[in-house]
Design a protein around this motif. Structure first.
Motif, PDB file in Angstrom:
ATOM      1  N   UNK A 217      -7.208  10.958  -8.642  1.00 57.97           N
ATOM      2  CA  UNK A 217      -7.873   9.672  -8.703  1.00 57.97           C
ATOM      3  C   UNK A 217      -9.356   9.871  -8.436  1.00 57.97           C
ATOM      4  N   UNK A 218     -10.171   8.926  -8.864  1.00 53.64           N
ATOM      5  CA  UNK A 218     -11.625   8.995  -8.669  1.00 53.64           C
ATOM      6  C   UNK A 218     -12.049   8.015  -7.585  1.00 53.64           C
ATOM      7  N   UNK A 219     -12.997   8.453  -6.774  1.00 54.72           N
ATOM      8  CA  UNK A 219     -13.542   7.568  -5.745  1.00 54.72           C
ATOM      9  C   UNK A 219     -14.489   6.577  -6.405  1.00 54.72           C
ATOM     10  N   UNK A 220     -14.215   5.293  -6.236  1.00 58.29           N
ATOM     11  CA  UNK A 220     -15.043   4.263  -6.859  1.00 58.29           C
ATOM     12  C   UNK A 220     -16.125   3.807  -5.905  1.00 58.29           C
ATOM     13  N   UNK A 221     -15.735   3.204  -4.807  1.00 62.80           N
ATOM     14  CA  UNK A 221     -16.665   2.749  -3.770  1.00 62.80           C
ATOM     15  C   UNK A 221     -15.872   2.481  -2.500  1.00 62.80           C
ATOM     16  N   UNK A 222     -16.533   2.586  -1.366  1.00 67.47           N
ATOM     17  CA  UNK A 222     -15.869   2.325  -0.106  1.00 67.47           C
ATOM     18  C   UNK A 222     -14.604   3.138   0.049  1.00 67.47           C
ATOM     19  N   UNK A 223     -13.514   2.454   0.396  1.00 64.37           N
ATOM     20  CA  UNK A 223     -12.213   3.118   0.563  1.00 64.37           C
ATOM     21  C   UNK A 223     -11.333   2.915  -0.655  1.00 64.37           C
ATOM     22  N   UNK A 224     -11.950   2.676  -1.803  1.00 64.68           N
ATOM     23  CA  UNK A 224     -11.225   2.371  -3.035  1.00 64.68           C
ATOM     24  C   UNK A 224     -11.225   3.558  -3.995  1.00 64.68           C
ATOM     25  N   UNK A 225     -10.050   3.793  -4.608  1.00 66.91           N
ATOM     26  CA  UNK A 225      -9.863   4.889  -5.542  1.00 66.91           C
ATOM     27  C   UNK A 225      -9.219   4.355  -6.807  1.00 66.91           C
ATOM     28  N   UNK A 226      -9.460   5.018  -7.937  1.00 70.00           N
ATOM     29  CA  UNK A 226      -8.955   4.515  -9.211  1.00 70.00           C
ATOM     30  C   UNK A 226      -8.516   5.665 -10.107  1.00 70.00           C
ATOM     31  N   UNK A 227      -7.544   5.379 -10.972  1.00 65.08           N
ATOM     32  CA  UNK A 227      -7.170   6.320 -12.026  1.00 65.08           C
ATOM     33  C   UNK A 227      -7.161   5.555 -13.344  1.00 65.08           C
ATOM     34  N   UNK A 228      -7.815   6.133 -14.333  1.00 64.24           N
ATOM     35  CA  UNK A 228      -7.882   5.525 -15.661  1.00 64.24           C
ATOM     36  C   UNK A 228      -7.057   6.406 -16.590  1.00 64.24           C
ATOM     37  N   UNK A 229      -5.888   5.934 -16.919  1.00 61.10           N
ATOM     38  CA  UNK A 229      -4.946   6.722 -17.719  1.00 61.10           C
ATOM     39  C   UNK A 229      -3.752   5.821 -18.044  1.00 61.10           C
ATOM     40  N   UNK A 230      -3.059   6.118 -19.071  1.00 59.59           N
ATOM     41  CA  UNK A 230      -1.915   5.258 -19.278  1.00 59.59           C
ATOM     42  C   UNK A 230      -1.174   5.477 -20.576  1.00 59.59           C
ATOM     43  N   UNK A 231      -0.075   4.745 -20.676  1.00 60.85           N
ATOM     44  CA  UNK A 231       0.399   3.811 -19.632  1.00 60.85           C
ATOM     45  C   UNK A 231       1.002   4.549 -18.439  1.00 60.85           C
ATOM     46  N   UNK A 232       0.651   4.089 -17.238  1.00 67.95           N
ATOM     47  CA  UNK A 232       1.175   4.673 -16.010  1.00 67.95           C
ATOM     48  C   UNK A 232       2.527   4.044 -15.692  1.00 67.95           C
ATOM     49  N   UNK A 233       3.452   4.871 -15.239  1.00 69.41           N
ATOM     50  CA  UNK A 233       4.803   4.382 -14.973  1.00 69.41           C
ATOM     51  C   UNK A 233       5.202   4.670 -13.520  1.00 69.41           C
ATOM     52  N   UNK A 234       5.502   3.604 -12.803  1.00 65.19           N
ATOM     53  CA  UNK A 234       5.931   3.740 -11.422  1.00 65.19           C
ATOM     54  C   UNK A 234       7.438   3.939 -11.334  1.00 65.19           C
ATOM     55  N   UNK A 235       7.941   4.199 -10.144  1.00 67.39           N
ATOM     56  CA  UNK A 235       7.212   4.168  -8.874  1.00 67.39           C
ATOM     57  C   UNK A 235       6.245   5.342  -8.727  1.00 67.39           C
ATOM     58  N   UNK A 236       5.237   5.127  -7.875  1.00 66.63           N
ATOM     59  CA  UNK A 236       4.196   6.130  -7.689  1.00 66.63           C
ATOM     60  C   UNK A 236       4.260   6.740  -6.295  1.00 66.63           C
ATOM     61  N   UNK A 237       4.118   8.049  -6.256  1.00 72.91           N
ATOM     62  CA  UNK A 237       3.889   8.751  -4.993  1.00 72.91           C
ATOM     63  C   UNK A 237       2.387   8.950  -4.855  1.00 72.91           C
ATOM     64  N   UNK A 238       1.899   8.931  -3.621  1.00 72.47           N
ATOM     65  CA  UNK A 238       0.457   9.070  -3.383  1.00 72.47           C
ATOM     66  C   UNK A 238       0.219  10.198  -2.395  1.00 72.47           C
ATOM     67  N   UNK A 239      -0.754  11.051  -2.702  1.00 70.92           N
ATOM     68  CA  UNK A 239      -1.124  12.160  -1.824  1.00 70.92           C
ATOM     69  C   UNK A 239      -2.575  11.993  -1.389  1.00 70.92           C
ATOM     70  N   UNK A 240      -2.787  12.018  -0.083  1.00 66.67           N
ATOM     71  CA  UNK A 240      -4.131  11.906   0.488  1.00 66.67           C
ATOM     72  C   UNK A 240      -4.550  13.242   1.085  1.00 66.67           C
TER      73      UNK A 240
END
Length: 273
Positions: A217-240
Protein backbone atom coordinates in the motif's frame (compact mmCIF):
# COMPACT_ATOMS: atom_id res chain seq x y z
CA UNK A 1 29.55 -38.89 46.88
CA UNK A 2 29.79 -40.22 43.31
CA UNK A 3 26.01 -40.34 43.07
CA UNK A 4 25.73 -36.73 44.25
CA UNK A 5 28.40 -35.64 41.77
CA UNK A 6 26.63 -37.47 38.92
CA UNK A 7 23.26 -35.95 39.90
CA UNK A 8 24.70 -32.43 40.00
CA UNK A 9 26.35 -32.97 36.63
CA UNK A 10 23.08 -34.29 35.13
CA UNK A 11 21.08 -31.34 36.52
CA UNK A 12 23.72 -28.97 35.20
CA UNK A 13 23.41 -30.42 31.70
CA UNK A 14 19.63 -30.03 31.83
CA UNK A 15 19.97 -26.38 32.91
CA UNK A 16 22.41 -25.65 30.09
CA UNK A 17 20.11 -27.34 27.56
CA UNK A 18 17.09 -25.39 28.80
CA UNK A 19 19.08 -22.14 28.65
CA UNK A 20 20.01 -22.74 25.01
CA UNK A 21 16.43 -23.75 24.17
CA UNK A 22 15.05 -20.58 25.78
CA UNK A 23 17.60 -18.42 23.95
CA UNK A 24 16.66 -20.02 20.66
CA UNK A 25 12.95 -19.38 21.24
CA UNK A 26 13.58 -15.74 22.16
CA UNK A 27 15.79 -15.25 19.11
CA UNK A 28 13.12 -16.71 16.82
CA UNK A 29 10.48 -14.47 18.41
CA UNK A 30 12.62 -11.41 17.82
CA UNK A 31 13.16 -12.43 14.21
CA UNK A 32 9.45 -12.78 13.65
CA UNK A 33 8.52 -9.52 15.35
CA UNK A 34 11.46 -7.56 14.00
CA UNK A 35 13.11 -7.02 17.35
CA UNK A 36 12.41 -5.05 20.53
CA UNK A 37 11.18 -1.48 20.72
CA UNK A 38 13.82 0.86 19.37
CA UNK A 39 16.45 2.43 21.56
CA UNK A 40 15.05 5.88 20.81
CA UNK A 41 11.79 4.92 22.54
CA UNK A 42 13.87 4.56 25.70
CA UNK A 43 16.27 7.34 24.76
CA UNK A 44 17.58 10.21 26.83
CA UNK A 45 15.57 13.37 27.22
CA UNK A 46 16.04 15.88 24.40
CA UNK A 47 15.41 19.65 24.41
CA UNK A 48 12.48 21.27 22.61
CA UNK A 49 9.86 23.98 23.09
CA UNK A 50 6.12 23.74 23.67
CA UNK A 51 2.96 25.81 23.38
CA UNK A 52 -0.72 24.94 23.69
CA UNK A 53 -3.83 25.50 21.60
CA UNK A 54 -7.57 25.13 21.78
CA UNK A 55 -9.49 25.71 25.02
CA UNK A 56 -7.57 25.70 28.33
CA UNK A 57 -8.91 22.30 29.41
CA UNK A 58 -9.68 21.09 25.90
CA UNK A 59 -8.50 18.20 23.76
CA UNK A 60 -6.58 20.36 21.30
CA UNK A 61 -7.10 18.98 17.80
CA UNK A 62 -10.45 18.93 16.11
CA UNK A 63 -9.58 15.97 13.93
CA UNK A 64 -6.03 16.86 13.03
CA UNK A 65 -3.65 16.24 10.14
CA UNK A 66 -3.27 12.52 10.97
CA UNK A 67 -6.86 11.82 10.03
CA UNK A 68 -8.05 10.35 13.33
CA UNK A 69 -11.18 12.49 13.18
CA UNK A 70 -13.48 12.28 16.20
CA UNK A 71 -11.18 9.76 17.92
CA UNK A 72 -9.21 12.68 19.36
CA UNK A 73 -12.24 13.62 21.46
CA UNK A 74 -12.55 10.27 23.24
CA UNK A 75 -10.30 8.09 25.36
CA UNK A 76 -7.54 7.02 25.06
CA UNK A 77 -6.71 10.04 22.87
CA UNK A 78 -8.77 12.60 24.75
CA UNK A 79 -6.69 15.33 26.41
CA UNK A 80 -3.48 13.50 25.43
CA UNK A 81 -3.10 14.74 21.87
CA UNK A 82 -0.34 16.88 20.47
CA UNK A 83 0.75 18.51 17.25
CA UNK A 84 4.44 18.48 16.37
CA UNK A 85 6.74 20.30 14.00
CA UNK A 86 7.62 18.69 10.65
CA UNK A 87 10.84 17.21 12.03
CA UNK A 88 8.76 14.84 14.21
CA UNK A 89 5.63 14.70 12.04
CA UNK A 90 7.68 13.14 9.21
CA UNK A 91 5.10 13.91 6.53
CA UNK A 92 2.57 11.88 8.48
CA UNK A 93 4.69 8.82 9.22
CA UNK A 94 5.14 10.14 12.77
CA UNK A 95 1.40 9.93 13.38
CA UNK A 96 0.50 7.73 16.32
CA UNK A 97 3.92 7.96 17.99
CA UNK A 98 3.86 8.61 21.74
CA UNK A 99 6.09 11.00 23.66
CA UNK A 100 6.69 11.95 27.24
CA UNK A 101 6.99 15.73 27.62
CA UNK A 102 8.24 17.54 30.73
CA UNK A 103 8.81 21.27 31.35
CA UNK A 104 11.92 22.57 33.06
CA UNK A 105 10.82 25.59 35.12
CA UNK A 106 10.93 24.17 38.63
CA UNK A 107 9.14 27.20 40.05
CA UNK A 108 5.88 26.22 38.39
CA UNK A 109 6.40 22.80 36.74
CA UNK A 110 5.99 19.48 38.50
CA UNK A 111 8.48 16.68 38.09
CA UNK A 112 6.00 14.46 36.28
CA UNK A 113 5.89 14.15 32.52
CA UNK A 114 2.74 14.09 30.44
CA UNK A 115 2.32 11.43 27.75
CA UNK A 116 0.95 12.67 24.42
CA UNK A 117 -0.03 10.95 21.17
CA UNK A 118 0.82 12.65 17.90
CA UNK A 119 -2.39 13.41 16.01
CA UNK A 120 -1.59 16.65 14.21
CA UNK A 121 1.10 18.82 12.62
CA UNK A 122 1.91 22.41 13.57
CA UNK A 123 3.32 24.31 10.58
CA UNK A 124 4.84 27.79 10.81
CA UNK A 125 5.80 29.88 13.83
CA UNK A 126 7.74 28.00 16.47
CA UNK A 127 7.33 24.84 14.41
CA UNK A 128 9.22 26.20 11.40
CA UNK A 129 12.91 26.41 10.61
CA UNK A 130 13.71 22.83 11.59
CA UNK A 131 12.81 23.43 15.24
CA UNK A 132 11.56 20.62 17.45
CA UNK A 133 8.31 21.90 18.87
CA UNK A 134 5.19 20.48 20.53
CA UNK A 135 1.84 22.25 20.33
CA UNK A 136 -0.16 20.48 23.02
CA UNK A 137 -3.80 20.40 23.98
CA UNK A 138 -4.62 22.81 26.77
CA UNK A 139 -5.31 19.90 29.11
CA UNK A 140 -1.99 18.15 28.39
CA UNK A 141 -0.03 21.40 28.71
CA UNK A 142 -1.63 22.22 32.06
CA UNK A 143 -0.86 18.80 33.50
CA UNK A 144 2.84 19.61 33.54
CA UNK A 145 2.20 22.27 36.22
CA UNK A 146 2.49 22.04 39.96
CA UNK A 147 -0.93 21.28 41.41
CA UNK A 148 -3.10 24.38 41.34
CA UNK A 149 -0.87 26.30 38.90
CA UNK A 150 -2.34 25.00 35.62
CA UNK A 151 -3.64 28.38 34.47
CA UNK A 152 -0.44 30.17 35.46
CA UNK A 153 1.59 27.70 33.42
CA UNK A 154 -0.62 28.19 30.37
CA UNK A 155 -0.14 31.94 30.74
CA UNK A 156 3.60 31.47 30.24
CA UNK A 157 3.02 30.91 26.52
CA UNK A 158 6.18 29.18 25.27
CA UNK A 159 7.99 26.70 27.50
CA UNK A 160 11.38 25.09 27.32
CA UNK A 161 10.82 21.36 27.68
CA UNK A 162 12.50 18.00 27.34
CA UNK A 163 10.92 15.05 25.55
CA UNK A 164 11.55 11.42 24.70
CA UNK A 165 9.79 8.63 22.82
CA UNK A 166 7.78 6.20 24.90
CA UNK A 167 5.89 3.03 23.94
CA UNK A 168 2.22 3.56 23.15
CA UNK A 169 -0.15 1.66 25.41
CA UNK A 170 -3.83 1.03 24.68
CA UNK A 171 -5.04 -1.38 27.38
CA UNK A 172 -7.89 -3.54 26.19
CA UNK A 173 -7.61 -2.32 22.58
CA UNK A 174 -6.16 -3.96 19.49
CA UNK A 175 -5.09 -2.44 16.18
CA UNK A 176 -8.07 -1.42 14.07
CA UNK A 177 -8.49 -0.45 10.42
CA UNK A 178 -11.01 2.17 9.36
CA UNK A 179 -12.16 2.04 5.73
CA UNK A 180 -12.00 5.62 4.50
CA UNK A 181 -14.77 7.35 2.62
CA UNK A 182 -14.49 6.95 -1.14
CA UNK A 183 -13.00 3.46 -1.00
CA UNK A 184 -13.97 1.04 -3.77
CA UNK A 185 -12.83 -2.33 -5.08
CA UNK A 186 -10.28 -0.40 -7.13
CA UNK A 187 -9.22 2.26 -4.59
CA UNK A 188 -9.03 1.03 -1.02
CA UNK A 189 -7.90 3.44 1.70
CA UNK A 190 -7.34 2.45 5.33
CA UNK A 191 -6.69 4.44 8.49
CA UNK A 192 -4.65 2.67 11.20
CA UNK A 193 -5.94 3.10 14.76
CA UNK A 194 -4.67 2.17 18.25
CA UNK A 195 -1.28 0.82 17.25
CA UNK A 196 0.62 -0.04 20.41
CA UNK A 197 4.38 -0.18 20.92
CA UNK A 198 6.18 2.04 18.42
CA UNK A 199 2.89 3.63 17.37
CA UNK A 200 4.12 4.59 13.91
CA UNK A 201 3.69 2.82 10.56
CA UNK A 202 6.59 2.52 8.13
CA UNK A 203 4.95 0.28 5.55
CA UNK A 204 1.67 -1.53 5.04
CA UNK A 205 0.65 -4.46 2.86
CA UNK A 206 -2.65 -6.12 2.08
CA UNK A 207 -3.41 -9.68 0.96
CA UNK A 208 -6.56 -10.69 -0.88
CA UNK A 209 -8.65 -13.78 -0.26
CA UNK A 210 -7.10 -17.05 -1.47
CA UNK A 211 -3.84 -15.27 -2.35
CA UNK A 212 -0.30 -15.65 -1.04
CA UNK A 213 0.90 -12.31 -2.43
CA UNK A 214 1.27 -9.29 -0.15
CA UNK A 215 0.43 -6.12 -2.09
CA UNK A 216 2.16 -2.96 -0.99
CA UNK A 217 0.00 0.00 0.00
CA UNK A 218 1.08 3.62 -0.48
CA UNK A 219 1.23 6.22 2.27
CA UNK A 220 -1.21 8.99 1.36
CA UNK A 221 -1.24 11.37 4.32
CA UNK A 222 -1.27 11.17 8.09
CA UNK A 223 -2.08 7.63 9.22
CA UNK A 224 -3.84 6.81 5.96
CA UNK A 225 -2.71 4.24 3.39
CA UNK A 226 -4.13 3.31 -0.01
CA UNK A 227 -3.87 0.66 -2.71
CA UNK A 228 -4.93 1.36 -6.28
CA UNK A 229 -5.57 -1.95 -7.98
CA UNK A 230 -8.49 -4.07 -8.84
CA UNK A 231 -10.86 -5.47 -8.63
CA UNK A 232 -9.77 -6.25 -5.07
CA UNK A 233 -11.44 -9.23 -3.44
CA UNK A 234 -11.84 -9.64 0.30
CA UNK A 235 -11.55 -10.76 2.94
CA UNK A 236 -8.27 -8.91 3.37
CA UNK A 237 -5.34 -9.64 5.62
CA UNK A 238 -3.23 -6.63 6.61
CA UNK A 239 0.47 -6.54 7.49
CA UNK A 240 2.02 -3.58 9.30
CA UNK A 241 5.70 -2.78 9.69
CA UNK A 242 6.62 -0.07 12.17
CA UNK A 243 8.72 2.88 11.06
CA UNK A 244 10.96 2.92 14.11
CA UNK A 245 12.04 -0.68 14.64
CA UNK A 246 10.68 -2.55 11.61
CA UNK A 247 8.54 -4.79 13.82
CA UNK A 248 5.92 -6.65 11.80
CA UNK A 249 2.39 -7.73 12.61
CA UNK A 250 -0.05 -9.57 10.32
CA UNK A 251 -3.80 -9.57 10.94
CA UNK A 252 -5.39 -12.41 8.99
CA UNK A 253 -8.74 -11.76 7.26
CA UNK A 254 -9.30 -8.72 9.46
CA UNK A 255 -11.41 -6.94 6.81
CA UNK A 256 -14.34 -9.12 5.68
CA UNK A 257 -15.41 -9.74 2.11
CA UNK A 258 -18.54 -7.64 2.61
CA UNK A 259 -16.63 -4.66 4.01
CA UNK A 260 -18.33 -1.29 4.13
CA UNK A 261 -17.11 2.27 3.67
CA UNK A 262 -16.65 4.17 6.98
CA UNK A 263 -16.67 0.89 8.92
CA UNK A 264 -13.90 0.05 11.40
CA UNK A 265 -12.57 -3.50 11.71
CA UNK A 266 -10.64 -4.50 14.81
CA UNK A 267 -7.92 -7.16 14.77
CA UNK A 268 -7.14 -9.61 17.53
CA UNK A 269 -3.55 -8.38 17.76
CA UNK A 270 -1.42 -5.47 18.87
CA UNK A 271 2.24 -4.70 19.32
CA UNK A 272 3.36 -5.07 22.92
CA UNK A 273 5.34 -2.18 24.47
Amino acid sequence: MALISYTNSYIGKICVAMTWWFAAVVFQSLEISGGPIMNSVNSHWRPATATWYGSPEGDGSDGGACGYGSLVDVKPFRARVGAVSPILFKAGEGCGACYKVKCLDKSICSRRAVTVIITDECPGGYCSGGNTHFDLSGAAFGRMAVSGDHNQLRNRGVLNIVYRRTPCKYPGRNIAFHVNEGSTNYWLSLLVEFEGGDGDVGSMHIREARSTEWLEMSHVWGANWVIVRGPLRGPFSVKLTTLSTKRTLSARDVIPGNWAVKATYTSRLNFSP
